[in-house]
Structure formats: C-alpha cells, structure tokens
Motif scaffolding. Structure first.
Motif: not given
Length: 478
Positions: A333-357
């Motif tokens: 789920y954390s890799r390229e999936k050339l199909t109709t599948v998405l991973a979903f992550y929840v991060e506590e703030n913009a800084e953590k979202a930036c780190e996850r991206a």
C-alpha cells in the motif's frame, strides 16, 4: 530462424533505414518538418477510438473510453503545444551569439503496455518535430495496437514527404531486440517509459537515455482544503483509465481535524475503506513473493479487484482504500499501485504530514510527483521547498495534472524524475529535449585585455609592497 534472432535482425534493418532517412530529414527546413508533423497529427487523431479499443482489448488494462482521451491528448493537445516550436535552424541570435537547433539522430522509443497507443503517438510526434528519425519498440503484451498506431503515422508521414524508413516499429518485439536497439551505435538517444528494470537497462546500455522511474505520488489533504472538491478530484484521477498513469495518486494523507470529513466524503463518492482482514487479503494479492507488484492488478476497476480476492463490496464502490501507518518496500500500500487502490494515512499536523510524504517518496517514486490540496500558501510553499519531486501539483488530480492536461506543465507521457530519481532530467519531455544546440560565438575580447589587467594588478602590488618596505625601514631608523 529463432524468434530472438529475427527480432535482432529486424532491429538492425530498422535502425539502418531510419539512420539513412534521418540524414535526408535533417536537411528539411522547419516548414517541411512541420508539414510532416501536422499530417501525422491530423491523420492519427481520426483513429483515437479504434486504437483505444484495440489497446483495451489487447492488454485488459483501463477503460477504452479514457484511452480515447489519452489518444486525443497525444495527437491534438500535444500537437497544438509543439506546432509553433522552433527546433531546427537558428533558434536565437544576437550580434555576438547564435544558437542553432540540431537533430540528435535516431530515437529509440520504448513504449509501455499501460499507455501503448498514446505514448507511441506522443513519442513519434516529438521525435519528428525535433528532426529525428524514430524506431518504436512496443511492449510484447501490447504490440498489435502499438504497431497499428505506428503504421497509421508512417503512412501519413511518407505521404507528406518524409523519407521512407524515418519511422520504424519492431514487429517482432523481444527483450533481445529491444536490447539491440538500445545498444546500437546508431541509436542517438533512448526515450524509455516503462518498468523500473527496463529504465535501468536503458541507462546501462552505453547510449544517452531519458528514462523515468516509478511514480508513487502521495496526496496531502491539508486542513484548509475544500474536502468535497478535493475528494472529487482524487476519485476522478484515480479512476481515470483505472489508475495506469504513473502520476496518479497512490496514497492520501490527512490530519485528525479533517479525518472524519474526508472519510465520509470518500464513502459518499465511491470509496470503500477495507477492514484489517480485507486489507491483508488484498495486500497479499497486490505484492508477489519476489517483491514486485502483481501484473494482474494493473488497470483493473475496484469491482474486478474485489472479485479476484473474494471481497464482498457494494456495486457503487470505485476505489478500495486501506488505512495504513507504516511505509516499507514490503508494504504494497505504500508503493506504486497502477490500479484503483489507495493507502490512507493520518498524521497529527502539517509537519508530520510532510515527513510522511517524504517517507513515501523515499520508499518509491523519488523525483516523480506529489499532490497537495490546500488553501494555505505558506504550507504549499513549505512543501515545494522540501519535497524531492520534479512536479508538485496543487489542488488538481494527479493523473491528468502530471501529464500537463489540466495544468500548464508541458504535455507529455514521459515525465522526468531528475537526478534524485535516477533520471537525466526533471522535465516533462518535449521536442526540445531531443535536440542538440550548436552555439556560434563571435570574439568580443582579446588576450591582451586580460594581460593588461594582469600587468595593472602586478604594478599595483609592486607599489604597495614598496611602500610597506619604505615604512618598515623608516621605523627601523627611528
């Protein structure tokens, strides 16, 4: 004769013919080249639907209706973008410097099975616009539709005055034949779009190459984003041709403050959140034991994927979504999936979202694409400064945004990933990436001008040293 030997021999013949034809084509004026390019565009656009259906039937990937859009994008939208480009002859000139566009020679155009006709149209048009010849190497699983597309373009090009042999296509595609094409001394440059192994082979061939690695674009939904519009754009993008465009979203990142609103909106618009057991079952199917993605998932709609693994989902479901909290090469789920599948992550703030991206991109997709949905210009700027991508898309779907259809990026089906992604360029590839520029420079200074400066500096230094010595002697005499 052995099929591989036949393929290699055909490649040699095609390269020889293209090289001879390109020598003549290189003498064409910009106007004559443009007539050939226009003729190809006007002819192949007539077959957008037919080629789309052929590609869908042969590969089983995506939707033929969306492939029509991609074919039209390559034959019409791209043509409008490149038609007035100056690519040969004098490009720029001042009193002291002149820049001349020079074709590279013969382009080896490697075509992926995910976009087999639209990419062929795109690569032939940009190669010829730059004054080059081109030999197209179809993917074996999509050879018939690619060959048909090239034959249509060949006929139009030759009717418009292009020399015979300028556009070639391997009709007996094989790994050996493609290797022969890439390694030939008469191949000026390789334009590689496809799997990671093929792109690595292009760069190790010993010939100049422009290749692109996998995409793995995270889409960050920042708390200031319009949730309804953002989800609509992501769903449209992820379901466009069932997700086979490499710039499409692969994961979604949200914050606790908008998590529930985003989940509810995805559910309203056809997203299905998998349970832990369902995620594990689908995940085992997505990733093969050898660490590569299962080719059976490519370009499949959510209903087909669910049936493949025995999941019971509502008929309204368009995208399967799995909540995740880890990133690794073994987590599909954390890799390229050339199909109709998405991973979903929840991060506590913009800084953590930036780190996850950043973590997702480091895992796979460095240098490719990132999507952010936000009305906060400071956060957008922060992401732009820190992310190792060649294109950051703002408030737009990834699939068509990355290729330049819904953004002002150059229209292209080959998206450079820059040095960080192992690519030779970060550009959306255009004809300007397929020419050399000869610079004609007039003399504006003489060697004596530099010697005058040296003498002047030397005289100044001598005077300063003499003055210092005089002061020291004077102090000593006291």
């Amino acid at each position: 004769m052995d099929r591989d030997l036949l393929s290699i021999q055909q490649v040699r013949d095609l390269i020889k013919a293209a090289k001879e034809a390109q020598k003549e084509f290189a003498t064409f004026s910009q106007e004559r080249i443009d007539r050939v390019v226009e003729a190809i565009s006007m002819e192949v656009r007539k077959y957008s639907e037919r080629l789309a259906k052929m590609a869908n039937e042969e590969t089983g990937f995506g939707k033929w209706q969306d492939k029509i859009i991609k074919n039209k994008f390559a034959s019409e939208f791209l043509y409008d973008y490149i038609k007035d480009m100056k690519t040969v002859g004098i490009l720029n000139q001042t009193e002291t410097l002149m820049e001349v566009g020079v074709p590279m020679g013969v382009v080896a155009a490697l075509i992926p099975s995910t976009n087999p006709t639209s990419t062929a149209i795109y690569k032939v048009l940009i190669s010829l616009k730059a004054g080059n010849g081109v030999v197209v190497s179809p993917h074996p699983n999509a050879k018939n539709c690619t060959i048909e597309a090239v034959k249509i373009m060949q006929k139009a090009a030759y009717a418009a005055g292009a020399p015979e042999g300028l556009v070639g296509v391997i009709e007996i595609p094989s790994m050996e034949g493609t290797n022969a094409l890439m390694k030939s001394e008469d191949t000026a440059i390789i334009l590689a779009t496809g799997g990671e192994a093929m792109v690595r082979a292009a760069y190790s061939s010993g010939r100049p190459a422009i290749g692109v690695g996998p995409g793995n674009g995270p889409a960050y939904i920042e708390k200031s984003a319009n949730v309804k519009e953002t989800v609509r754009k992501i769903m449209e993008s992820k379901t466009f041709d069932n997700g086979v465009i490499c710039a499409s979203e692969q994961s979604v990142i949200v914050e606790p403050s908008n998590k529930e609103a985003v989940i509810d909106e995805f559910k309203r618009q056809g997203g299905y959140f998998l349970s832990k057991e369902e995620s594990d079952r689908l995940g085992r199917f997505l990733l093969r034991a050898n660490g590569t993605m299962n080719p059976q998932i490519v370009g499949k709609d959510a209903q087909t994927l669910a049936k493949m693994v025995g999941l019971q989902i509502p008929e309204s479901v368009k995208v399967l979504i799995s909540e995740q909290n880890t990133v690794s090469h073994t987590n599909p789920y954390s890799r390229e999936k050339l199909t109709t599948v998405l991973a979903f992550y929840v991060e506590e703030n913009a800084e953590k979202a930036c780190e996850r991206a950043l973590e997702l991109l480091e895992n796979e997709g460095k240098g490719h694409t990132l999507i952010i949905h936000s009305e906060n210009k400071d956060i957008i700027r922060e992401f732009a400064l820190k992310k190792p991508v060649s294109r950051m898309l703002v408030n737009v779907g990834g699939s068509l945004g990355g290729v330049g259809a819904t953004t002002n990026l150059a229209p292209a089906f080959t998206l450079g990933c820059g040095a960080v992604g192992g690519s030779s360029t970060s550009d959306n590839i255009t004809p300007m990436n397929l020419i050399n520029i000869r610079r004609v420079a007039c003399g504006v200074r003489e060697l004596s001008d530099f010697r005058k400066n040296e003498n002047s500096n030397s005289d100044t230094n001598s005077v300063e040293i003499e003055n210092i010595i005089r002061r020291i002697i004077a102090e000593y005499r006291k």
